[in-house]
Motif scaffolding. Structure first.
Motif, PDB file in Angstrom:
ATOM      1  N   ARG A 112       8.167   3.025   3.902  1.00 33.08           N
ATOM      2  CA  ARG A 112       7.858   1.713   3.433  1.00 33.08           C
ATOM      3  C   ARG A 112       8.036   0.752   4.144  1.00 33.08           C
ATOM      4  NH1 ARG A 112       6.551   3.781  -1.422  1.00 33.08           N
ATOM      5  NH2 ARG A 112       7.797   5.311  -2.042  1.00 33.08           N
ATOM      6  N   ALA A 113       7.375   1.086   5.488  1.00 34.29           N
ATOM      7  CA  ALA A 113       7.359   0.006   6.444  1.00 34.29           C
ATOM      8  C   ALA A 113       6.057  -0.504   6.413  1.00 34.29           C
ATOM      9  CB  ALA A 113       7.557   0.415   8.235  1.00 34.29           C
ATOM     10  N   ASN A 114       5.884  -2.047   6.979  1.00 35.91           N
ATOM     11  CA  ASN A 114       4.596  -2.597   6.846  1.00 35.91           C
ATOM     12  C   ASN A 114       4.285  -2.683   8.453  1.00 35.91           C
ATOM     13  OD1 ASN A 114       2.381  -4.227   6.517  1.00 35.91           O
ATOM     14  ND2 ASN A 114       3.414  -6.041   6.187  1.00 35.91           N
ATOM     15  N   LEU A 115       3.073  -1.668   8.719  1.00 33.00           N
ATOM     16  CA  LEU A 115       2.757  -1.479   9.840  1.00 33.00           C
ATOM     17  C   LEU A 115       1.328  -1.731   9.915  1.00 33.00           C
ATOM     18  CD1 LEU A 115       4.489   1.950  10.757  1.00 33.00           C
ATOM     19  CD2 LEU A 115       4.842  -0.359  11.855  1.00 33.00           C
ATOM     20  N   SER A 116       0.723  -2.487   9.004  1.00 32.37           N
ATOM     21  CA  SER A 116      -0.840  -2.910   8.920  1.00 32.37           C
ATOM     22  C   SER A 116      -1.261  -3.639  10.046  1.00 32.37           C
ATOM     23  CB  SER A 116      -0.759  -3.589   7.567  1.00 32.37           C
ATOM     24  OG  SER A 116      -2.010  -4.080   7.414  1.00 32.37           O
ATOM     25  N   ASN A 117      -2.420  -3.322  10.643  1.00 31.89           N
ATOM     26  CA  ASN A 117      -3.023  -4.065  11.593  1.00 31.89           C
ATOM     27  C   ASN A 117      -2.260  -3.700  13.208  1.00 31.89           C
ATOM     28  OD1 ASN A 117      -5.478  -5.632  10.732  1.00 31.89           O
ATOM     29  ND2 ASN A 117      -3.904  -6.154   9.386  1.00 31.89           N
ATOM     30  N   SER A 136      -2.577   0.205   6.505  1.00 36.16           N
ATOM     31  CA  SER A 136      -4.020   0.048   6.468  1.00 36.16           C
ATOM     32  C   SER A 136      -4.469  -0.900   7.721  1.00 36.16           C
ATOM     33  CB  SER A 136      -4.052  -1.066   5.130  1.00 36.16           C
ATOM     34  OG  SER A 136      -3.214  -2.121   5.286  1.00 36.16           O
ATOM     35  N   ASP A 137      -5.742  -0.647   8.317  1.00 35.16           N
ATOM     36  CA  ASP A 137      -6.305  -1.051   9.262  1.00 35.16           C
ATOM     37  C   ASP A 137      -5.701  -0.953  10.576  1.00 35.16           C
ATOM     38  OD1 ASP A 137      -8.677  -2.473   8.226  1.00 35.16           O
ATOM     39  OD2 ASP A 137      -7.219  -3.449   6.990  1.00 35.16           O
ATOM     40  N   LEU A 155      -3.405   4.289   3.926  1.00 36.06           N
ATOM     41  CA  LEU A 155      -4.029   4.561   5.166  1.00 36.06           C
ATOM     42  C   LEU A 155      -5.369   3.843   5.085  1.00 36.06           C
ATOM     43  CD1 LEU A 155      -2.638   8.036   6.015  1.00 36.06           C
ATOM     44  CD2 LEU A 155      -2.650   6.335   7.550  1.00 36.06           C
ATOM     45  N   PHE A 156      -5.536   3.025   4.435  1.00 40.31           N
ATOM     46  CA  PHE A 156      -7.079   2.213   4.090  1.00 40.31           C
ATOM     47  C   PHE A 156      -7.369   1.927   5.268  1.00 40.31           C
ATOM     48  CE2 PHE A 156      -9.442  -1.478   2.950  1.00 40.31           C
ATOM     49  CZ  PHE A 156     -10.428  -0.946   2.230  1.00 40.31           C
TER      50      PHE A 156
END
Length: 222
Positions: A112-117, A136-137, A155-156
Motif C-alpha cells: 500500500r505504499a505510494n511509490l509513484s514517480n 504509477s509512472d 503500475l500505470f
C-alpha cells in the motif's frame, strides 16, 4: 543564461518547472536515450547516449537540490521554529522512499505504499511485498522483482524495461500503459491483471519472456 536555466533546458523544460515536471521529463528523456535501446555496435551513438544520460542525471539532481533548499526555506519562513525546517520537509515525503545508499530492498514490506514517480532502477526488490502499492509512472529499469508480490498494484505507465519479474505475483495489477519491453516474466502470475482496453493491448511487450506465465485470462503461456 544562468546555471539553473541551463539545467532546465537540458530537460527540455522552461525555467520554474515543478519538481513533478522535472521528474517526468527526466524519465521520458532517459527512456529515449538509454544505451540499451540503441545498437550495441554503433559506438558513436552509444557514447552520445552515455553523455546524454550523464547530463540528464546532473540536471535532475541539481534541480532537485535547488527545489529542496527552496522548499526548506519556505517552511522556515512560514512556520514556527518548533522543529527544524528540514523536519517539516522530511515529514511531507512518503515514508516508503527507499534510501539511495541501500539498493538491496529484498523482502521488504511496501504494501500500500505510494511509490509513484520514484526512480527504483537497478534496485533489488526480490520477494518484496508491494501488494496494493502505487507504482504509477515509476522508473524501474532493470529492477529485480523476482518473486515479488505486486498483486493489485497500480503500475500505470511504469517503466519496467528489462526488469526481472520471474515468479512475480501480478494478480489483478493495473498494467495499462506499462513498458515491459525485454522484461523476464517467466512463471509470473498475471491472473486478472489489466492489460487491455476492449480488444486493444495497452502494454508494451516487445521482447518480453512470458514462458510459463499465467496470463490475465488464466491461460498459461507456452
Amino acid at each position: 543564461m544562468s546555471e539553473m536555466e541551463q539545467y532546465y533546458r537540458i530537460l527540455d523544460l522552461e525555467p520554474g518547472a515543478t519538481l513533478d515536471e522535472v521528474n517526468q521529463a527526466y524519465k521520458d528523456l532517459v527512456f529515449v536515450w538509454h544505451p540499451d535501446r540503441l545498437p550495441k555496435d554503433n559506438h558513436r551513438l552509444q557514447q552520445k547516449a552515455q553523455d546524454k544520460i550523464k547530463a540528464l542525471n546532473e540536471a535532475r539532481e541539481k534541480l532537485r537540490s535547488f527545489k529542496d533548499k527552496s522548499q526548506s526555506a519556505n517552511y522556515s519562513n512560514a512556520t514556527p521554529q518548533k522543529k527544524p525546517a528540514s523536519s517539516y520537509y522530511q515529514q511531507s515525503q512518503t515514508n516508503y522512499q527507499p534510501p539511495n545508499q541501500n539498493p538491496d530492498l529484498s523482502g521488504k514490506d511496501f504494501s500500500r505504499a505510494n511509490l509513484s514517480n520514484k526512480d527504483l532502477s537497478g534496485r533489488n526488490l526480490s520477494y518484496a511485498n508491494l501488494s496494493g502499492s502505487n507504482l504509477s509512472d515509476t522508473f524501474m529499469h532493470k529492477v529485480n522483482l523476482r518473486g515479488a508480490d505486486l498483486s493489485e498494484a497500480n503500475l500505470f505507465r511504469a517503466n519496467l524495461l528489462l526488469a526481472d519479474l520471474r515468479e512475480a505475483n501480478l494478480r489483478s495489477a493495473n498494467l495499462i500503459g506499462a513498458d515491459l519491453s525485454g522484461a523476464d516474466l517467466r512463471g509470473a502470475d498475471l491472473t486478472g491483471a489489466r492489460i487491455r482496453s476492449g480488444e486493444r493491448l495497452l502494454v508494451k511487450l516487445i521482447g518480453t519472456n512470458l514462458s510459463g506465465a499465467i496470463m490475465p485470462d488464466g491461460a498459461i503461456h507456452p
